[in-house]
Write a protein that holds these residues in place. Structure first.
Motif, PDB file in Angstrom:
ATOM      1  N   THR A 102      -3.086 -15.006  -3.180  1.00 54.41           N
ATOM      2  CA  THR A 102      -2.832 -14.184  -4.354  1.00 54.41           C
ATOM      3  C   THR A 102      -3.207 -12.766  -3.956  1.00 54.41           C
ATOM      4  O   THR A 102      -3.790 -12.550  -2.895  1.00 54.41           O
ATOM      5  CB  THR A 102      -3.685 -14.628  -5.559  1.00 54.41           C
ATOM      6  N   VAL A 103      -2.902 -11.805  -4.802  1.00 55.05           N
ATOM      7  CA  VAL A 103      -3.263 -10.421  -4.495  1.00 55.05           C
ATOM      8  C   VAL A 103      -4.777 -10.316  -4.315  1.00 55.05           C
ATOM      9  O   VAL A 103      -5.270  -9.717  -3.361  1.00 55.05           O
ATOM     10  CB  VAL A 103      -2.749  -9.462  -5.595  1.00 55.05           C
ATOM     11  N   GLN A 104      -5.528 -10.933  -5.218  1.00 59.26           N
ATOM     12  CA  GLN A 104      -6.991 -10.868  -5.143  1.00 59.26           C
ATOM     13  C   GLN A 104      -7.517 -11.574  -3.897  1.00 59.26           C
ATOM     14  O   GLN A 104      -8.387 -11.060  -3.207  1.00 59.26           O
ATOM     15  CB  GLN A 104      -7.620 -11.470  -6.405  1.00 59.26           C
ATOM     16  N   SER A 105      -6.979 -12.743  -3.586  1.00 64.72           N
ATOM     17  CA  SER A 105      -7.476 -13.464  -2.405  1.00 64.72           C
ATOM     18  C   SER A 105      -7.091 -12.739  -1.118  1.00 64.72           C
ATOM     19  O   SER A 105      -7.841 -12.773  -0.138  1.00 64.72           O
ATOM     20  CB  SER A 105      -6.977 -14.908  -2.390  1.00 64.72           C
ATOM     21  N   ALA A 106      -5.950 -12.066  -1.103  1.00 64.09           N
ATOM     22  CA  ALA A 106      -5.556 -11.285   0.075  1.00 64.09           C
ATOM     23  C   ALA A 106      -6.520 -10.126   0.279  1.00 64.09           C
ATOM     24  O   ALA A 106      -6.960  -9.862   1.406  1.00 64.09           O
ATOM     25  CB  ALA A 106      -4.124 -10.774  -0.072  1.00 64.09           C
ATOM     26  N   ARG A 107      -6.882  -9.440  -0.821  1.00 63.88           N
ATOM     27  CA  ARG A 107      -7.855  -8.343  -0.717  1.00 63.88           C
ATOM     28  C   ARG A 107      -9.190  -8.868  -0.198  1.00 63.88           C
ATOM     29  O   ARG A 107      -9.808  -8.266   0.677  1.00 63.88           O
ATOM     30  CB  ARG A 107      -8.056  -7.676  -2.078  1.00 63.88           C
ATOM     31  N   THR A 108      -9.632  -9.994  -0.736  1.00 64.43           N
ATOM     32  CA  THR A 108     -10.903 -10.590  -0.316  1.00 64.43           C
ATOM     33  C   THR A 108     -10.851 -10.995   1.153  1.00 64.43           C
ATOM     34  O   THR A 108     -11.799 -10.766   1.902  1.00 64.43           O
ATOM     35  CB  THR A 108     -11.224 -11.816  -1.192  1.00 64.43           C
ATOM     36  N   PHE A 109      -9.749 -11.591   1.596  1.00 62.98           N
ATOM     37  CA  PHE A 109      -9.586 -12.008   2.988  1.00 62.98           C
ATOM     38  C   PHE A 109      -9.669 -10.799   3.918  1.00 62.98           C
ATOM     39  O   PHE A 109     -10.326 -10.851   4.961  1.00 62.98           O
ATOM     40  CB  PHE A 109      -8.243 -12.720   3.176  1.00 62.98           C
ATOM     41  N   ILE A 110      -9.010  -9.707   3.557  1.00 63.59           N
ATOM     42  CA  ILE A 110      -9.010  -8.496   4.375  1.00 63.59           C
ATOM     43  C   ILE A 110     -10.424  -7.950   4.520  1.00 63.59           C
ATOM     44  O   ILE A 110     -10.876  -7.635   5.617  1.00 63.59           O
ATOM     45  CB  ILE A 110      -8.047  -7.441   3.786  1.00 63.59           C
ATOM     46  N   VAL A 111     -11.142  -7.875   3.412  1.00 67.66           N
ATOM     47  CA  VAL A 111     -12.503  -7.340   3.444  1.00 67.66           C
ATOM     48  C   VAL A 111     -13.435  -8.267   4.212  1.00 67.66           C
ATOM     49  O   VAL A 111     -14.207  -7.824   5.065  1.00 67.66           O
ATOM     50  CB  VAL A 111     -13.022  -7.102   2.004  1.00 67.66           C
ATOM     51  N   SER A 112     -13.379  -9.568   3.927  1.00 69.51           N
ATOM     52  CA  SER A 112     -14.322 -10.503   4.549  1.00 69.51           C
ATOM     53  C   SER A 112     -14.086 -10.678   6.048  1.00 69.51           C
ATOM     54  O   SER A 112     -14.999 -11.054   6.778  1.00 69.51           O
ATOM     55  CB  SER A 112     -14.276 -11.856   3.845  1.00 69.51           C
ATOM     56  N   ASN A 113     -12.871 -10.411   6.525  1.00 66.94           N
ATOM     57  CA  ASN A 113     -12.575 -10.528   7.953  1.00 66.94           C
ATOM     58  C   ASN A 113     -12.593  -9.185   8.667  1.00 66.94           C
ATOM     59  O   ASN A 113     -12.241  -9.117   9.850  1.00 66.94           O
ATOM     60  CB  ASN A 113     -11.218 -11.217   8.158  1.00 66.94           C
ATOM     61  N   GLY A 114     -12.994  -8.134   7.968  1.00 67.35           N
ATOM     62  CA  GLY A 114     -13.105  -6.822   8.581  1.00 67.35           C
ATOM     63  C   GLY A 114     -11.784  -6.244   9.058  1.00 67.35           C
ATOM     64  O   GLY A 114     -11.739  -5.524  10.046  1.00 67.35           O
ATOM     65  N   LEU A 115     -10.709  -6.594   8.348  1.00 72.09           N
ATOM     66  CA  LEU A 115      -9.391  -6.102   8.732  1.00 72.09           C
ATOM     67  C   LEU A 115      -9.127  -4.739   8.113  1.00 72.09           C
ATOM     68  O   LEU A 115      -9.728  -4.370   7.113  1.00 72.09           O
ATOM     69  CB  LEU A 115      -8.301  -7.082   8.276  1.00 72.09           C
ATOM     70  N   SER A 116      -8.202  -4.028   8.692  1.00 68.82           N
ATOM     71  CA  SER A 116      -7.788  -2.729   8.191  1.00 68.82           C
ATOM     72  C   SER A 116      -6.335  -2.833   7.747  1.00 68.82           C
ATOM     73  O   SER A 116      -5.489  -3.379   8.477  1.00 68.82           O
ATOM     74  CB  SER A 116      -7.921  -1.695   9.308  1.00 68.82           C
ATOM     75  N   ILE A 117      -6.037  -2.312   6.566  1.00 67.13           N
ATOM     76  CA  ILE A 117      -4.651  -2.315   6.082  1.00 67.13           C
ATOM     77  C   ILE A 117      -3.781  -1.507   7.032  1.00 67.13           C
ATOM     78  O   ILE A 117      -2.656  -1.898   7.339  1.00 67.13           O
ATOM     79  CB  ILE A 117      -4.580  -1.772   4.640  1.00 67.13           C
ATOM     80  N   SER A 118      -4.321  -0.405   7.522  1.00 61.26           N
ATOM     81  CA  SER A 118      -3.566   0.432   8.466  1.00 61.26           C
ATOM     82  C   SER A 118      -3.241  -0.338   9.737  1.00 61.26           C
ATOM     83  O   SER A 118      -2.119  -0.259  10.262  1.00 61.26           O
ATOM     84  CB  SER A 118      -4.355   1.686   8.818  1.00 61.26           C
TER      85      SER A 118
END
Length: 97
Positions: free
Chosen positions: A15-31
C-alpha cells in the motif's frame, strides 16, 4: 566484507503507507530508486503522497507503481489474475483498478 544487495523494486503487494514504511526501514532513497529504474523522482514521490496525486495508470507513473510494489509487474501471476489486482476504494463490484 559483503555488501547488502541493492533493492531496485519493493515486493508486491504494497500500500502507499507500507511502501513508505519499507523505504524508511530499509534505508532506501527515493532518488536512488528512481535513478536505478530510469524514472523521474517526482513520479515516485507523487505516488507516495497521502492524497494520491498520481494513480499509476500510464507511462512513468505506471512503471513507478510497479517499482513501489503498488502494482504487479506485467506477466506475473498476480497481473494475470484480475481478482488479485488491487481494487479502488469506491470501485463498483467486479471492477478492478
Amino acid at each position: 566484507m559483503t555488501s547488502n544487495p541493492v533493492i531496485t523494486r519493493l515486493p508486491y503487494p504494497q500500500t502507499v503507507q507500507s511502501a513508505r514504511t519499507f523505504i524508511v526501514s530499509n534505508g532506501l532513497s527515493i532518488s536512488e530508486l528512481a535513478r536505478v529504474n530510469g524514472l523521474k523522482r517526482l513520479a515516485l514521490q507523487d505516488l507516495l503522497r497521502p492524497n494520491g496525486q498520481l494513480k499509476g495508470m500510464r507511462g512513468q507513473a505506471h512503471l513507478a507503481a510497479i517499482v513501489l510494489g503498488l502494482k504487479p509487474a506485467p506477466g506475473t501471476v498476480a497481473a494475470n489474475d484480475p481478482h488479485k489486482l488491487p481494487r479502488r476504494k469506491n470501485a463498483a463490484a467486479g471492477a478492478v483498478a
